[in-house]
Design a protein around this motif. Structure first.
Motif, PDB file in Angstrom:
ATOM      1  N   ILE A  58       0.859  -1.182   0.000  1.00 24.62           N
ATOM      2  CA  ILE A  58       0.000   0.000   0.000  1.00 24.62           C
ATOM      3  C   ILE A  58       0.894   1.231   0.000  1.00 24.62           C
ATOM      4  O   ILE A  58       1.602   1.505   0.969  1.00 24.62           O
ATOM      5  N   GLU A  59       0.874   1.967  -1.104  1.00 21.04           N
ATOM      6  CA  GLU A  59       1.726   3.155  -1.240  1.00 21.04           C
ATOM      7  C   GLU A  59       0.948   4.395  -0.831  1.00 21.04           C
ATOM      8  O   GLU A  59      -0.141   4.659  -1.355  1.00 21.04           O
ATOM      9  N   GLY A  60       1.504   5.139   0.106  1.00 23.46           N
ATOM     10  CA  GLY A  60       0.831   6.314   0.632  1.00 23.46           C
ATOM     11  C   GLY A  60       0.743   7.470  -0.343  1.00 23.46           C
ATOM     12  O   GLY A  60       1.275   7.433  -1.450  1.00 23.46           O
ATOM     13  N   ASP A  61       0.050   8.502   0.096  1.00 22.42           N
ATOM     14  CA  ASP A  61      -0.197   9.713  -0.685  1.00 22.42           C
ATOM     15  C   ASP A  61      -1.087   9.438  -1.892  1.00 22.42           C
ATOM     16  O   ASP A  61      -1.067  10.186  -2.869  1.00 22.42           O
ATOM     17  N   GLN A  62      -1.843   8.346  -1.814  1.00 25.23           N
ATOM     18  CA  GLN A  62      -2.766   7.989  -2.881  1.00 25.23           C
ATOM     19  C   GLN A  62      -4.192   7.952  -2.333  1.00 25.23           C
ATOM     20  O   GLN A  62      -4.456   7.265  -1.351  1.00 25.23           O
ATOM     21  N   PRO A  63      -5.130   8.675  -2.914  1.00 32.25           N
ATOM     22  CA  PRO A  63      -5.001   9.520  -4.101  1.00 32.25           C
ATOM     23  C   PRO A  63      -4.523  10.933  -3.793  1.00 32.25           C
ATOM     24  O   PRO A  63      -4.321  11.734  -4.704  1.00 32.25           O
ATOM     25  N   LYS A  64      -4.346  11.257  -2.493  1.00 37.38           N
ATOM     26  CA  LYS A  64      -3.843  12.564  -2.121  1.00 37.38           C
ATOM     27  C   LYS A  64      -2.947  12.405  -0.898  1.00 37.38           C
ATOM     28  O   LYS A  64      -2.948  11.357  -0.256  1.00 37.38           O
ATOM     29  N   PRO A  65      -2.159  13.417  -0.569  1.00 42.00           N
ATOM     30  CA  PRO A  65      -1.198  13.288   0.532  1.00 42.00           C
ATOM     31  C   PRO A  65      -1.821  12.740   1.809  1.00 42.00           C
ATOM     32  O   PRO A  65      -2.930  13.115   2.190  1.00 42.00           O
ATOM     33  N   HIS A  66      -1.093  11.829   2.434  1.00 37.86           N
ATOM     34  CA  HIS A  66      -1.446  11.209   3.713  1.00 37.86           C
ATOM     35  C   HIS A  66      -2.517  10.120   3.609  1.00 37.86           C
ATOM     36  O   HIS A  66      -2.845   9.499   4.616  1.00 37.86           O
ATOM     37  N   HIS A  67      -3.022   9.868   2.430  1.00 37.58           N
ATOM     38  CA  HIS A  67      -4.013   8.816   2.286  1.00 37.58           C
ATOM     39  C   HIS A  67      -3.352   7.548   1.744  1.00 37.58           C
ATOM     40  O   HIS A  67      -2.468   7.606   0.883  1.00 37.58           O
ATOM     41  N   PHE A  68      -3.811   6.411   2.257  1.00 39.06           N
ATOM     42  CA  PHE A  68      -3.274   5.106   1.876  1.00 39.06           C
ATOM     43  C   PHE A  68      -4.402   4.279   1.280  1.00 39.06           C
ATOM     44  O   PHE A  68      -5.015   3.442   1.950  1.00 39.06           O
ATOM     45  N   GLY A  69      -4.688   4.562   0.017  1.00 42.97           N
ATOM     46  CA  GLY A  69      -5.797   3.909  -0.651  1.00 42.97           C
ATOM     47  C   GLY A  69      -5.681   2.393  -0.630  1.00 42.97           C
ATOM     48  O   GLY A  69      -4.652   1.836  -0.984  1.00 42.97           O
ATOM     49  N   GLY A  70      -6.749   1.728  -0.212  1.00 40.57           N
ATOM     50  CA  GLY A  70      -6.779   0.271  -0.171  1.00 40.57           C
ATOM     51  C   GLY A  70      -6.329  -0.333   1.145  1.00 40.57           C
ATOM     52  O   GLY A  70      -6.438  -1.546   1.345  1.00 40.57           O
ATOM     53  N   LEU A  71      -5.838   0.490   2.077  1.00 41.48           N
ATOM     54  CA  LEU A  71      -5.306  -0.047   3.330  1.00 41.48           C
ATOM     55  C   LEU A  71      -6.402  -0.690   4.181  1.00 41.48           C
ATOM     56  O   LEU A  71      -6.210  -1.792   4.716  1.00 41.48           O
ATOM     57  N   VAL A  72      -7.536  -0.030   4.314  1.00 41.79           N
ATOM     58  CA  VAL A  72      -8.601  -0.554   5.173  1.00 41.79           C
ATOM     59  C   VAL A  72      -9.036  -1.933   4.709  1.00 41.79           C
ATOM     60  O   VAL A  72      -9.168  -2.869   5.509  1.00 41.79           O
ATOM     61  N   GLU A  73      -9.231  -2.084   3.421  1.00 37.98           N
ATOM     62  CA  GLU A  73      -9.657  -3.378   2.884  1.00 37.98           C
ATOM     63  C   GLU A  73      -8.569  -4.427   3.054  1.00 37.98           C
ATOM     64  O   GLU A  73      -8.839  -5.571   3.442  1.00 37.98           O
ATOM     65  N   ALA A  74      -7.326  -4.041   2.787  1.00 39.33           N
ATOM     66  CA  ALA A  74      -6.209  -4.993   2.889  1.00 39.33           C
ATOM     67  C   ALA A  74      -6.009  -5.473   4.315  1.00 39.33           C
ATOM     68  O   ALA A  74      -5.642  -6.631   4.549  1.00 39.33           O
ATOM     69  N   MET A  75      -6.244  -4.601   5.286  1.00 37.39           N
ATOM     70  CA  MET A  75      -5.998  -4.953   6.682  1.00 37.39           C
ATOM     71  C   MET A  75      -6.989  -5.972   7.224  1.00 37.39           C
ATOM     72  O   MET A  75      -6.736  -6.618   8.245  1.00 37.39           O
ATOM     73  N   LYS A  76      -8.120  -6.168   6.556  1.00 42.99           N
ATOM     74  CA  LYS A  76      -9.133  -7.101   7.045  1.00 42.99           C
ATOM     75  C   LYS A  76      -8.594  -8.522   7.136  1.00 42.99           C
ATOM     76  O   LYS A  76      -8.991  -9.283   8.032  1.00 42.99           O
ATOM     77  N   ASP A  77      -7.709  -8.891   6.212  1.00 52.73           N
ATOM     78  CA  ASP A  77      -7.173 -10.256   6.184  1.00 52.73           C
ATOM     79  C   ASP A  77      -5.674 -10.302   6.467  1.00 52.73           C
ATOM     80  O   ASP A  77      -5.032 -11.322   6.233  1.00 52.73           O
ATOM     81  N   ALA A  78      -5.102  -9.220   6.969  1.00 51.89           N
ATOM     82  CA  ALA A  78      -3.649  -9.150   7.160  1.00 51.89           C
ATOM     83  C   ALA A  78      -3.208  -9.981   8.361  1.00 51.89           C
ATOM     84  O   ALA A  78      -3.776  -9.878   9.446  1.00 51.89           O
ATOM     85  N   ASP A  79      -2.196 -10.808   8.144  1.00 50.43           N
ATOM     86  CA  ASP A  79      -1.557 -11.523   9.252  1.00 50.43           C
ATOM     87  C   ASP A  79      -0.425 -10.697   9.848  1.00 50.43           C
ATOM     88  O   ASP A  79      -0.096 -10.843  11.022  1.00 50.43           O
ATOM     89  N   LEU A  80       0.179  -9.842   9.029  1.00 49.10           N
ATOM     90  CA  LEU A  80       1.308  -9.018   9.456  1.00 49.10           C
ATOM     91  C   LEU A  80       1.253  -7.680   8.745  1.00 49.10           C
ATOM     92  O   LEU A  80       1.027  -7.631   7.532  1.00 49.10           O
ATOM     93  N   LEU A  81       1.477  -6.618   9.499  1.00 45.99           N
ATOM     94  CA  LEU A  81       1.605  -5.279   8.918  1.00 45.99           C
ATOM     95  C   LEU A  81       3.053  -4.848   9.022  1.00 45.99           C
ATOM     96  O   LEU A  81       3.631  -4.840  10.106  1.00 45.99           O
ATOM     97  N   MET A  82       3.638  -4.498   7.874  1.00 46.67           N
ATOM     98  CA  MET A  82       4.976  -3.924   7.841  1.00 46.67           C
ATOM     99  C   MET A  82       4.839  -2.432   7.559  1.00 46.67           C
ATOM    100  O   MET A  82       4.117  -2.029   6.643  1.00 46.67           O
TER     101      MET A  82
END
Length: 257
Positions: A58-82
């Motif tokens: 998940i690359e930050g500043d997308q679609p605007k600064p400080h936003h991490f598009g797709g993070l909320v959805e990705a975190m639902k099934d995440a075993d590890l956050l780096m």
């Protein structure tokens, strides 16, 4: 031939001891973030995915600064956050997803600028009510401090921390091969339950040895936390640093009885 077989055996050990995991890497493109996006893409392609891990970057500043598009959805099934992020303030629902991950006892692995991932600069005012800061993240979660850095006496040398010899997280890691060419982070004191693995010493008398890698647990459900201040582009070219990160991943996602 012997060295090749040893390397293959080492990878097998990691694969056997570490179940395939769903890993989310939170990073951002920033001139002062040590080429983190490219480093994490390379690490995912060459080190994580070959071991069977599923990796979402998940690359930050997308679609605007400080936003991490797709993070909320990705975190639902995440075993590890780096986390390899520098001074970013995610949207409130994105920060809530990070906090929920930790509250559930799930692990987090921080790399270098995670030391000040969600901390505003001194006197910086965040006036967007939709964004969330977390100034206590370094102290509360990582278990270290963010009190500056040493740029003199570089490159700094790395050695095994007192009492850490034989720790499985250092399997296949030779500190003598690691030189820190970027600043040495000042992180002391560590949390009482932190276990230092490696320390770095700059060639100056003004800065005492600083932990550059450690583990701890966080919160009532004892989420596993691994952090290293290594991670600059020069560091990521060192096989021992990449092995350290792989060991950290394996430890973080290890099934706990």
């Amino acid at each position: 031939m012997i060295r090749l077989l040893s390397a293959i055996f080492a990878l097998l050990v990691i694969t056997i001891s570490s179940p395939a995991a769903n890993i989310v890497i939170m990073t951002v493109e920033d001139a002062n973030n040590y080429d983190a996006v490219n480093s994490m893409r390379d690490f995912a392609d060459k080190d994580l995915r070959p071991l069977g891990h599923q990796v979402t970057i998940i690359e930050g500043d997308q679609p605007k600064p400080h936003h991490f598009g797709g993070l909320v959805e990705a975190m639902k099934d995440a075993d590890l956050l780096m986390v390899f992020v520098r001074r970013r303030f995610p949207a409130k629902d994105e920060m809530a997803a990070i906090r929920a991950h930790l509250a559930a006892g799930k692990p987090l692995l921080g790399i270098r600028t995670a030391n000040h991932a969600f901390i505003p600069k001194p006197n910086e005012v965040i006036d967007d009510e939709g964004l969330a800061t977390w100034p206590e993240f370094t102290h509360e979660v990582l278990g270290g401090e963010n009190t500056g850095y040493e740029t003199k006496g570089l490159p700094y040398s790395v050695k095994i921390a007192e009492g850490a010899a034989g720790n499985p997280l250092l399997e296949g890691v030779n500190p003598a091969n690691i030189l820190g060419h970027q600043s040495l982070y000042k992180v002391l004191p560590l949390a009482e339950n932190a276990t230092p693995l490696l320390t770095g010493t700059a060639n100056v008398e003004t800065t005492p040895p600083q932990p550059v890698a450690w583990t701890r647990t966080h919160g009532p459900k004892h989420a596993r936390i691994f952090y290293t201040s290594l991670g600059a582009p020069e560091d990521m070219k060192i096989a021992d640093v990449r092995r350290l990160l792989l060991n950290g991943v394996a430890w973080a996602v290890e099934r706990k009885e």
